[in-house]
Each structure stands twice: as C-alpha cells, then as structure tokens.
Design an enzyme around this catalytic site. Structure first.
Site, PDB file in Angstrom:
ATOM      1  N   LEU A 414      -5.311   2.444   8.542  1.00 52.70           N
ATOM      2  CA  LEU A 414      -5.928   3.101   7.322  1.00 52.70           C
ATOM      3  C   LEU A 414      -4.821   3.152   6.519  1.00 52.70           C
ATOM      4  O   LEU A 414      -5.210   3.192   5.013  1.00 52.70           O
ATOM      5  CB  LEU A 414      -6.039   4.712   7.910  1.00 52.70           C
ATOM      6  CG  LEU A 414      -7.290   4.697   8.945  1.00 52.70           C
ATOM      7  CD1 LEU A 414      -7.218   6.193   9.385  1.00 52.70           C
ATOM      8  CD2 LEU A 414      -8.611   4.378   8.374  1.00 52.70           C
ATOM      9  N   GLY A 417       3.085   3.226   4.771  1.00 52.88           N
ATOM     10  CA  GLY A 417       3.939   3.935   3.728  1.00 52.88           C
ATOM     11  C   GLY A 417       5.306   4.028   4.465  1.00 52.88           C
ATOM     12  O   GLY A 417       5.654   3.551   5.516  1.00 52.88           O
ATOM     13  N   THR A 421       2.736   4.436   9.836  1.00 52.87           N
ATOM     14  CA  THR A 421       1.308   4.035   9.860  1.00 52.87           C
ATOM     15  C   THR A 421       0.446   4.719  10.375  1.00 52.87           C
ATOM     16  O   THR A 421       0.602   5.433  11.176  1.00 52.87           O
ATOM     17  CB  THR A 421       1.661   2.406  10.690  1.00 52.87           C
ATOM     18  OG1 THR A 421       2.682   1.851  10.404  1.00 52.87           O
ATOM     19  CG2 THR A 421       0.340   1.746  10.374  1.00 52.87           C
ATOM     20  N   ASP A 534       5.807  18.070   0.140  1.00 50.66           N
ATOM     21  CA  ASP A 534       5.398  16.826  -0.302  1.00 50.66           C
ATOM     22  C   ASP A 534       4.028  16.875  -0.916  1.00 50.66           C
ATOM     23  O   ASP A 534       2.972  16.012  -0.484  1.00 50.66           O
ATOM     24  CB  ASP A 534       5.484  15.545   0.809  1.00 50.66           C
ATOM     25  CG  ASP A 534       5.601  14.338   0.097  1.00 50.66           C
ATOM     26  OD1 ASP A 534       5.683  14.338  -1.335  1.00 50.66           O
ATOM     27  OD2 ASP A 534       5.485  13.358   0.638  1.00 50.66           O
TER      28      ASP A 534
END
Ligand SMILES: *[C@@H]1O[C@H](CO)[C@@H](O)[C@H](O)[C@H]1NC(C)=O
Ligand SMILES: *[C@@H]1O[C@H](CO)[C@@H](O)[C@H](O)[C@H]1NC(C)=O
Ligand SMILES: *[C@@H]1O[C@H](CO)[C@@H](O)[C@H](O)[C@H]1NC(C)=O
Ligand SMILES: *[C@@H]1O[C@H](CO)[C@@H](O)[C@H](O)[C@H]1NC(C)=O
Ligand SMILES: *[C@@H]1O[C@H](CO)[C@@H](O)[C@H](O)[C@H]1NC(C)=O
Ligand SMILES: *[C@@H]1O[C@H](CO)[C@@H](O)[C@H](O)[C@H]1NC(C)=O
Ligand SMILES: *[C@@H]1O[C@H](CO)[C@@H](O)[C@H](O)[C@H]1NC(C)=O
Ligand SMILES: *[C@@H]1O[C@H](CO)[C@@H](O)[C@H](O)[C@H]1NC(C)=O
Length: 729
Positions: A414, A417, A421, A534
């Site tokens: 999907l 980064g 994963t 984040d």
C-alpha cells in the site's frame, strides 16, 4: 635465446588476456586513460550500443578523463556507472553573512541513467545546516526531503558517525532523475564556530564515505566519493521481443531501479558482452592449468566442463567434490559399489532427517529469540495487567501474517517510505487490515515500544487508526492496523494531475476538527500524554466518507511527566517540523500543535508544506502563510472553492487559528484541546441553527480573549460545553 622467446611469448599472451578481459567491439578503443570502457558503452560513433552511451575521452587532461554528456565518468561495470559528484556548499564569514552558495545539482533527464537508491546517500555536513533536496523524477513524480545537522562543540562530533551531530545522511527514492540539494542554516548561522564556516551537501556511494571531523572544514576528501548510477535500455519489458537486444547465450532481466527498462546478462558458463553480435562466449574453465575446477583431467565443453579421473583411480575428479582416489585391487569392484551405494543411501536419509529436524528447531528457537528480544514477554505481562473493559492486543504469529499478505506479495504493497513498508492483509475472518513492516527496531527503546503498543491498542477513538495487534516473532516487529480505504489527505489535497482538489470546505473543516480532536485526546486522555511527533497531511488517512484517522505512531513518544527532558535525535518531516523543537530538542505537545498548524495551512491553501516550485522565500508554507497574513495578502493564497458568507467567516476564523498554531514560541501556541474546541465551534455555525446564538456569544468571547490574555481558560470551558451539546455521549 629460447628464454628470450619464452618471455616475449608470455608478454604477448598477457597482453592478449588483458584485451580479452575488456569486451569491446573490434576497432574500438577499450580504455580512456585508466578507465575501462566496456560495451555497451563506447568511444566514438558506432562503438557504443546506443548514442546516449557514447563516451568522449578528453586527452587534454593527464590522465585522460571520460565524459558522457557533461557527466564525468570514473568507473563503468556491467551493471553500474560511477560519476564524479557535485558538492553543494554554502560558506559564511565570521559575521554570519553568506559568501558562497553553490547547489549540488545533477540532471539525468534525457539519459538512460537513474541514481541508485540503494547505494547512494545524501550527506549533509555542518554545525548549523539543513540540506534540502528537491528533485523531479519520471513523469509527475516529484520528491522533497532532507536532513538537519547541528552541533554545539567540536568535541561532540565523532568520526564515522552521521547521526545528526556535524553530519547527517538520508536516502533518496528509487527512480530519481534530477538531484538538486541546497544547504541552508537553521539559525542564520549564529552558531558559526571557528572550525565551521561552510555547510556542504553531496550525493554519493555510501560505502565509499566515512565521516571525518576534518570534512567540516575541507571538501577535498568528499570529491572522491562517486555517485552510483544504474542504467537500463528503453522502457520495454522483457516480455516484448527482446531478441534484438540480448544476443546468443544471454538472458534478459529487468533491474529494480524504479524506472523500468531492461538489461542482458550472460547465462552461467558464458562471458563477454551480451549486446555484441557474437553474443556471450563459452568460458574455457580448463584453460588455466592450475586454477581449473578439476583435480586431474579437465575437458571444456560448450557452456560447461567435465572432470575425469586417470585410469586406476575413481571419483568425480572435482576440487569441490571428492576428487580422484586410487582404486585398491583387493576387493571386487561390484562389492565396493554396492557397499558404497547402500552406505550412501543410509547416510543421505539419516543426514537429511537430522538436518531438517535441526533446522526446524533452529527456526523455532529464532522465533522465540525475536519474540523475547522484541519484548513479547513484557507485552504479555502488560496486557494481562491491563484488563478491565479494554479490548486486548492480539499477538499474531508469523504464519498468520504471511497468509494474510499472500507471503508479502508485492501487489499488496500500500505504501513504502523511510519508515518501512505497509501491506494490505486479509485475516482468516475476512477482515481487511494494513500490516506495517518497520525498517529498524531500536533495541534501546523496546520498553517504550511495548508501552506504545499497549496504549495504542487500547485507544478507542474514532479518529485514530486502530492498532489491532502485532507480531513479535520476526526480527523487526510487525504492526497490524485497521484498513482505511480512501488514501491520505496529502493525496486528496495535492492531486498529482494538478486538478483542483475535490474536497469541499465543509469536509476539510470536519477533517481538521476530527484530527484536532484525536490529537487533543492523545495529548490529554491517556494517563501519560502521547506526542505524535510526525503530524502531517500524509499521516491523516481518510475512509470512504472522508472521516479522518490519524496514523503512523512510529515516531511517537510518551511525554515523561517530570520535565527533565531527554534530548533525542530531532525527528519529524521537514516543512512540518517545529522550529523551536529543532533548536532546543525539547519535545512537548506544542510541537504537534505547530505541525497541525501546517496541516491547517495546507487545508486552507491547497499548497504543499514544502515546495521548490515556489520562490525561495515561499518554499516553506508555514512562513509563507504567516507572512501573507501579516501583509494582509492571505486571500491570494486561499484556495477553498466558492463559499457562502458563513463559510467565509469560518475560513477567516481557521486562518487566525492557524497563525496562532504557527507561533514560533511554543508557549504562545494554543493547546490541542483549545484548537479542537475552537474548530468544533466553527463547525457549529451552520450545522445547528439553534446554536448560532451561542456561537455569536462565543465569538464575542474570543474577541475578549484577544484583549485579556488570562481569559482563555474560561473560553475553552465554554467551548467544551458546546462540544458536549453537539455530541451527546
Ligand atoms: C577537453 O577539456 C578541455 C578543458 O576543459 C576543453 O577545453 C576541451 O574542449 C575538451 N576537449 C574535448 C574534445 O572535449
Ligand atoms: C542573517 O545574518 C546576516 C548577517 O549578520 C544578516 O545580514 C541577515 O539579515 C540575517 N538574516 C536574518 C533572516 O535574520
Ligand atoms: C534537466 O535537463 C533537461 C534537458 O537536458 C531540461 O529540459 C530540464 O529542464 C532540466 N531540469 C532541471 C531541473 O534543471
Ligand atoms: C535548486 O534548488 C534551489 C533551491 O530551491 C533553487 O534556487 C535552484 O534554482 C534549483 N536549481 C535547479 C537547477 O533547479
Ligand atoms: C512491451 O509490452 C508491453 C506489455 O507487455 C506493452 O505495454 C508495451 O507497449 C510494449 N513495448 C514495446 C516497445 O513493444
Ligand atoms: C523479434 O525481433 C527480431 C529482430 O529484431 C525479428 O527478426 C523477429 O522477427 C521479431 N519477432 C517477432 C515475433 O516479432
Ligand atoms: C548475472 O550473471 C552473473 C554471473 O552469472 C550473476 O552473478 C548475477 O547475479 C546475474 N545478475 C542478474 C541480475 O541476474
Ligand atoms: C583426459 O580426458 C580426455 C577425455 O575424457 C582424454 O581424451 C584424455 O586422454 C585425458 N587426459 C589424461 C591426461 O588423462
């Protein structure tokens, strides 16, 4: 005389060998100075396989240098090309004024090359440096990223360590075609130290670079770090008719470089250039009388070789086998054969049984080891002490998750980064889940990780992605989340095809309000506040009716209740990162507030948090937004579609709130609870006509709060009352 002849012969043979090792078309130069130029590359017309692989050898230099276009080539191998790097530098004088500014810029557009994402890293050096990378890849794929490096004293900077003190490194994505890095300062270089007057950034082979403190003052050793490029032909796949490209005795394959294209490889037992007309040629394994694979007699065959034993001996004759043994004549051959045969059979059967049972045991042991290392016992203990009304964390086994993801099928990915994963998984009860495979597990923070898992599984907020469970039997813990079907806010706001966003203002306000509610809950509802760390539009997922779900707690931390803050490595996403946190490394809830402010600005303007398409002053959306508000220019920047009067008022209120969130001083920012209440209040305007009166009162009150600072406590209480009226719980 015969000795001289022998020497001459040896010399000739050596020369011949050297020429044979480098495969190049006949009549084409195989070397440029010290650099081998193998086919499919070539010097001059007709020597390279395709025009863009044509190398120019400039002999004005000593030794000569090789160029492809304006890239200076330092090495060519079968699969890779290494070029000289370009070092970006910003230098400052003692007063802190900028004296030199050179960006690190390499443009591969129009070539068959891409930057290797596995071998290269971006390195940023400096004591007050941010490296920003802005680049474009294939099609509309654009990328921004970077890292920051700070240090107060030279004693703290360690050779060989690139973890943010004096040196930081970050990777690049697959398929990159244009690399452009600029180095700036965080603090207007007010921390300029005698040993540090330049900040530099460069891309290069990570295995060829080891950070040295002296690199902060001189770039000489950086220049030797080459940039690794991958190459491939065209954008075809191996399924197309490739007989024209890969010649005899070679096979076609598609390198995993993110761009596509194909390459050829000689099949086993053959060597040479698979692109030359004669194809790959048989390797004469027996040619070397000493280093051949046979103990006694070696016979070369096409694509392979054959070993035999001299008369009177037996065996397979291979060096990696059992060689040749003398045959004793005392026993009849048949008996020996039979005995050997049965013995061997027995050995093989027994051996393989032993092997498999040992292997199985080892696997179980390994799983147990990971489970323990990953804090499985601690987690089990916590869960059992956490009962009472909560849904418990499910601990999955490796097999369950393997089955759910169809053995980590690439088609199920999907997202991918820096964090790891994410796969789509289907559990046996047909529940769809998202399974996150993290990249690294920091063993020191396992206790915290377990705490987070326990707390997150027990968070039951409709706007927080629910963690269903985890698997601890693998080297890195796997996390299982609920599946959210409609992508993330970032993709909806910044449609790649450049089309205006399709989310209405009403939905955007609701998403903002829901996100704020979730963050406020995290900051205050749990016994220890959870700081997300984040917050960004890419971490706000949307379900089929655009309900917001805050995700990715990979970086989150519990805020220790005593305020003796540990200073950890500054973490977050550039463009969203709280500048105060960046300077002080002190983590507080207010950093989330700043990042949320950037998300609000994104919602209002439809602009990306960081964009190199805007002018330099406007690169950072947060500063751009605040500046525009100061200059009363905001209406130009807004992009919210057509609105009625009430909605216009809402936009103004949210813009004002955004400005407060983006306050440079954390203490002056509102708390997440206040923000959530204010946004919820804003939404109240048009949802319930009977609430308008209260809203008006609230508006008056908010005017008051602007004048009287201390009144904010009362103000948020008022809003909380409204909240409970809107959501009878
Ligand atoms: C070789 O390099 C020199 C110095 O950069 C340049 O002036 C010259 O034009 C180059 N020659 C060729 C053939 O490219
Ligand atoms: C940064 O410092 C330089 C030199 O002291 C000064 O000229 C410049 O205005 C400063 N910039 C900012 C944004 O403070
Ligand atoms: C890269 O080079 C291509 C052609 O050589 C040019 O069209 C493109 O604008 C360049 N891109 C950048 C970012 O410089
Ligand atoms: C590289 O990035 C800097 C900073 O955004 C920008 O000013 C410059 O124009 C870029 N260079 C190229 C060639 O794109
Ligand atoms: C190669 O095959 C793919 C599908 O297998 C097709 O989409 C593509 O157009 C083909 N390319 C060429 C150059 O034939
Ligand atoms: C494949 O390509 C070769 C050489 O380009 C050509 O001779 C051959 O006819 C092609 N085969 C097919 C099936 O297109
Ligand atoms: C190409 O062939 C070599 C030698 O046979 C082998 O080591 C290498 O792994 C192959 N590469 C690919 C991508 O198949
Ligand atoms: C090696 O084997 C080949 C073929 O099996 C045979 O012709 C040759 O005589 C053998 N040489 C020696 C030295 O045994």
């Amino acid at each position: 005389m015969p000795r001289k002849l022998l020497l001459l012969f040896l010399l000739l043979w050596l020369l011949f060998e050297l020429a044979a090792a480098i495969k190049q078309l006949p009549g084409c130069q195989a070397k440029c100075g010290n650099i081998d130029i193998p086919h499919p590359f070539g010097i001059g017309t007709g020597c390279s396989y395709i025009p863009s692989f044509s190398v120019t050898c400039n002999t004005t230099f000593n030794p000569p240098k090789a160029f492809i276009g304006d890239l200076e080539v330092v090495h060519i191998s079968k699969w890779e090309l290494r070029i000289k790097n370009v070092i970006g530098r910003n230098c400052y004088d003692r007063s802190g004024a900028l004296t030199t500014a050179i960006p690190s810029h390499i443009n591969l557009t129009g070539t068959q090359f891409t930057f290797s994402s596995t071998k290269n890293k971006v390195t940023v050096l400096g004591c007050d440096a941010v490296g920003l990378i802005g680049s474009t890849g294939l099609e509309e794929f654009s990328y921004t990223g970077g890292c920051a490096s700070v240090c107060d004293r030279v004693e703290n900077v360690i050779d060989g360590s690139c973890s943010g003190e004096g040196c930081c490194q970050t990777s690049i994505p697959k398929g990159l075609k244009v690399f452009n890095a600029t180095v700036g300062t965080l603090n207007n270089n007010s921390r300029v130290q005698p040993f540090d007057h330049c900040n530099s950034a460069f891309l290069g082979d990570q295995d060829m670079y080891r950070f040295k403190v002296s690199d902060l003052s001189t770039t000489s050793s950086l220049e030797d770090v080459p940039v690794v490029l991958n190459f491939a032909f065209g954008l075809q796949s191996c399924l197309n008719n490739t007989s024209g490209i890969c010649k005899d005795n070679s096979e076609c394959y598609e390198p995993d470089n993110g761009v596509g294209g194909l390459l050829c490889n000689c099949t086993n037992g053959y060597e040479g250039s698979p692109y030359l007309n004669q194809g790959c040629e048989d390797v004469n394994e027996c040619e070397d009388a000493i280093n051949n694979p046979c103990t006694d007699n070696c016979t070369n065959t096409v694509g392979s070789y054959h070993c035999s034993c001299p008369a009177g001996t037996y065996g397979d004759g291979r060096k990696d086998g059992n060689g040749c043994s003398p045959r004793s004549d005392g026993l009849p051959l048949l008996q020996i054969m039979l005995g050997l045969g049965f013995g061997l059979l027995f050995l093989v059967a027994g051996g393989s049984w032993l092997y498999w049972s040992l292997k199985k045991r080892k696997l179980i042991k390994l799983k147990e080891k990971y489970f323990e290392e990953n804090g499985g016992l601690l987690l089990k203990q916590r869960i059992s002490s956490f009962e009472g009304g909560f849904e418990s964390t499910k601990i999955f086994t490796t097999e369950e998750l393997k089955l759910a993801t169809n053995n980590y099928d690439k088609k199920r990915i999907l997202g991918q980064g820096g964090f790891g994963t994410v796969y789509k998984g289907i559990l046996p009860d047909l529940k769809v889940v998202a399974i996150k495979k993290s990249k690294i597990a920091d063993k020191n923070q396992l206790g915290q990780f377990i705490n987070e898992v326990v707390i997150l599984t027990n968070i039951n907020h409709r706007n927080v992605v629910k963690l269903i469970g985890c698997c601890l039997e693998t080297e890195v813990p796997l996390l299982v989340y609920e599946f959210v079907s409609n992508g993330n806010l970032y993709h909806h706001l910044h449609k790649i095809d450049g089309m205006a966003t399709s989310i209405s203002w009403k939905d955007r306000l609701r998403i903002a309000s829901e996100t704020a509610g979730a963050l406020a809950y995290l900051h205050s509802a749990a016994s220890i506040p959870i700081i997300h760390r984040d917050v960004k539009s890419a971490n706000i997922l949307l379900d089929h009716n655009y309900t917001a779900k805050v995700a990715d707690f990979g970086a989150s931390r519990m805020n220790p209740s005593d305020k003796t803050q540990i200073s950890t490595l500054v973490q977050g996403t550039l463009g969203y990162l709280d500048p105060e946190y960046l300077h002080t490394s002190q983590l507080t809830e207010k950093s989330d507030v700043y990042s949320f402010g950037v998300v609000l600005a994104e919602l209002l303007t439809g602009e990306k948090a960081l964009s190199f398409k805007r002018s330099q002053k406007q690169t950072n959306l947060a500063t751009y937004f605040v500046q525009s508000m100061k200059e009363n220019n905001l209406s130009q920047l807004l992009q919210v579609g057509e609105l009625n009067e009430t909605e216009m008022e809402q936009v103004e209120a949210v813009a004002e709130l955004t400005k407060r969130c983006l306050n440079l001083k954390g203490d002056d920012r509102p708390s997440m609870k206040e923000i959530a209440a204010e946004l919820e209040g804003c939404r109240g305007f048009d949802r319930h006509p009977w609430l308008i009166q209260i809203s008006n009162e609230e508006e008056n009150m908010s005017l008051n709060t602007k004048q009287v600072d201390g009144a904010s406590g009362q103000y948020s209480m008022q809003n909380e009352m409204m909240l409970s009226m809107n959501f009878p719980r």
